[in-house]
Motif scaffolding. Sequence first.
Motif, PDB file in Angstrom:
ATOM      1  N   GLY A   1      32.428 -10.736-104.745  1.00 32.92           N
ATOM      2  CA  GLY A   1      31.250  -9.868-104.775  1.00 32.92           C
ATOM      3  C   GLY A   1      31.023  -9.162-103.455  1.00 32.92           C
ATOM      4  N   ILE A   2      31.196  -9.890-102.351  1.00 36.45           N
ATOM      5  CA  ILE A   2      31.053  -9.284-101.023  1.00 36.45           C
ATOM      6  C   ILE A   2      32.169  -8.281-100.777  1.00 36.45           C
TER       7      ILE A   2
ATOM      8  N   GLY B   1      25.403  -5.568-101.938  1.00 37.77           N
ATOM      9  CA  GLY B   1      25.692  -5.241-103.331  1.00 37.77           C
ATOM     10  C   GLY B   1      26.228  -6.391-104.161  1.00 37.77           C
ATOM     11  N   VAL B   2      26.060  -7.622-103.695  1.00 43.94           N
ATOM     12  CA  VAL B   2      26.547  -8.782-104.446  1.00 43.94           C
ATOM     13  C   VAL B   2      25.801  -8.870-105.772  1.00 43.94           C
TER      14      VAL B   2
ATOM     15  N   PRO C   1      23.567 -13.928 -99.473  1.00 42.84           N
ATOM     16  CA  PRO C   1      25.008 -13.690 -99.274  1.00 42.84           C
ATOM     17  C   PRO C   1      25.467 -13.841 -97.826  1.00 42.84           C
ATOM     18  N   LEU C   2      24.554 -13.748 -96.862  1.00 41.46           N
ATOM     19  CA  LEU C   2      24.934 -13.853 -95.454  1.00 41.46           C
ATOM     20  C   LEU C   2      25.438 -15.247 -95.102  1.00 41.46           C
ATOM     21  N   ALA C   3      25.256 -16.212 -95.990  1.00 40.03           N
ATOM     22  CA  ALA C   3      25.765 -17.559 -95.742  1.00 40.03           C
ATOM     23  C   ALA C   3      27.288 -17.593 -95.753  1.00 40.03           C
ATOM     24  N   PHE C   4      27.920 -16.570 -96.340  1.00 45.98           N
ATOM     25  CA  PHE C   4      29.377 -16.507 -96.438  1.00 45.98           C
ATOM     26  C   PHE C   4      29.934 -15.602 -95.342  1.00 45.98           C
ATOM     27  N   PHE C   5      30.903 -16.105 -94.605  1.00 46.22           N
ATOM     28  CA  PHE C   5      31.468 -15.355 -93.481  1.00 46.22           C
ATOM     29  C   PHE C   5      32.289 -14.158 -93.982  1.00 46.22           C
ATOM     30  N   PRO C   6      32.397 -13.111 -93.174  1.00 42.32           N
ATOM     31  CA  PRO C   6      32.954 -11.842 -93.663  1.00 42.32           C
ATOM     32  C   PRO C   6      34.467 -11.694 -93.591  1.00 42.32           C
TER      33      PRO C   6
END
Length: 407
Positions: free
Chosen positions: A80-81, A88-89, A105-110
């Motif tokens: 989704g990211i 936009g997830v 969603p910021l809990a997931f690293f980019p």
Amino acid sequence: MSATEVTRADSEEEPAVEEATEPAPPRKWTVRRLGSLLAPALIFLGIREFGLLVLTWMAAVTDRSVTEALRSWDGQWFLGIAESGYQGVPDGLVDAFGQRSAETPLAFFPGYPFVVRWLAGIDGEGGIGLVAASFVVTIVCGVVCSYALVRLGTHVRGGSRRTGLILVALFAATPMSIVLSMAYSEAMFCALAAWSLVGVLEKRWILAGVCCAAAGLVRSTGAALVLVVGLAAIVAIVKRRDGWRPWVGGVIAPAGLLGYLAWVGAQTGEWDGWFKLQERGWGTGFDGGAATVKFSLEALADARSVLEVTTVGLIVVALALLVIGIVRKVEWPLMLYAGAVLAMDLLANGLMNSKARLMLPAFTLLIPVALALAKRKPSTAVLTLCALAVAGSWFGAYSITSWGYAI
């Protein structure tokens, strides 16, 4: 003949001409040399392919789609990211408590989703697609990691190339190695972490620092790597070794992790915003291991499931391997890294079902096993690795087909 004539005759002799040294001919690409070059990749891919075959069988038995299983749970968040960025997830994705905010969603690293997005869009319209790109990134990272593991196996005390190849097989066969074939970020993190540790052992500080910084953009476990690279750089500086390079490597190492945490803090308005997101969304926080101990005792008391009981067993094995590695005097950066990864996992609460997966990056725990198998007969080592591959493949397939909760 007089002495004068002898002298004249000697002077008239042609001077000795040294034979010209011809350059060594280029090494030929023999089958044996090519096999040696490809061995780490072939071992890793072979074991992971066997794991996928087991997954295919279990998915058919449980009426599951293999592709859906390989992109389930965290994979949905990463995809989704990758598709629409953090803003936009899809709304259907929620945290462990069934909730969702704009900041979740910021809990997931980019690092992982951004590389997937780049690869999926490299051909423009009609590219390979996000799902295929995620699998390609995962597989390539696993192969890259395998070559670093061989290097580590040759550098450890008492190690050899054979030790390194066995280490690759053990890594590919670990019980939760299924995530090395999923749309998860573990493979990318492990590749960066392994090469960073290679940089530490080989005193290649720029390599260590750059890979550590990149790993910090992939998973929070990068904190364990930052600790090792930073401490190793300090030791080199204090002992006045390697000139300016430890300074640069040590400064670069925490840039990725600290940069992302600072950015999340700015987005949430809280300096510890990422940690608050983890606590609110997944109940994850430091509790000194109380939750892990409680979970272990309860799982053993009523044997609620194969996954939970096996997870407790894996925790015990991991702790035992850490002690064995320290006693055997495996290089301290490798054991410190493993210990720090275990501490981040076992001393925190949160989703207990993920404990086994979160131990996967502590791959240096496998070094004592690799050293021991390298000293055994080839047949013994092969049979042991085959048994571990079968067991690990079954457990990984079970965790994403028969087990009904997030891993």
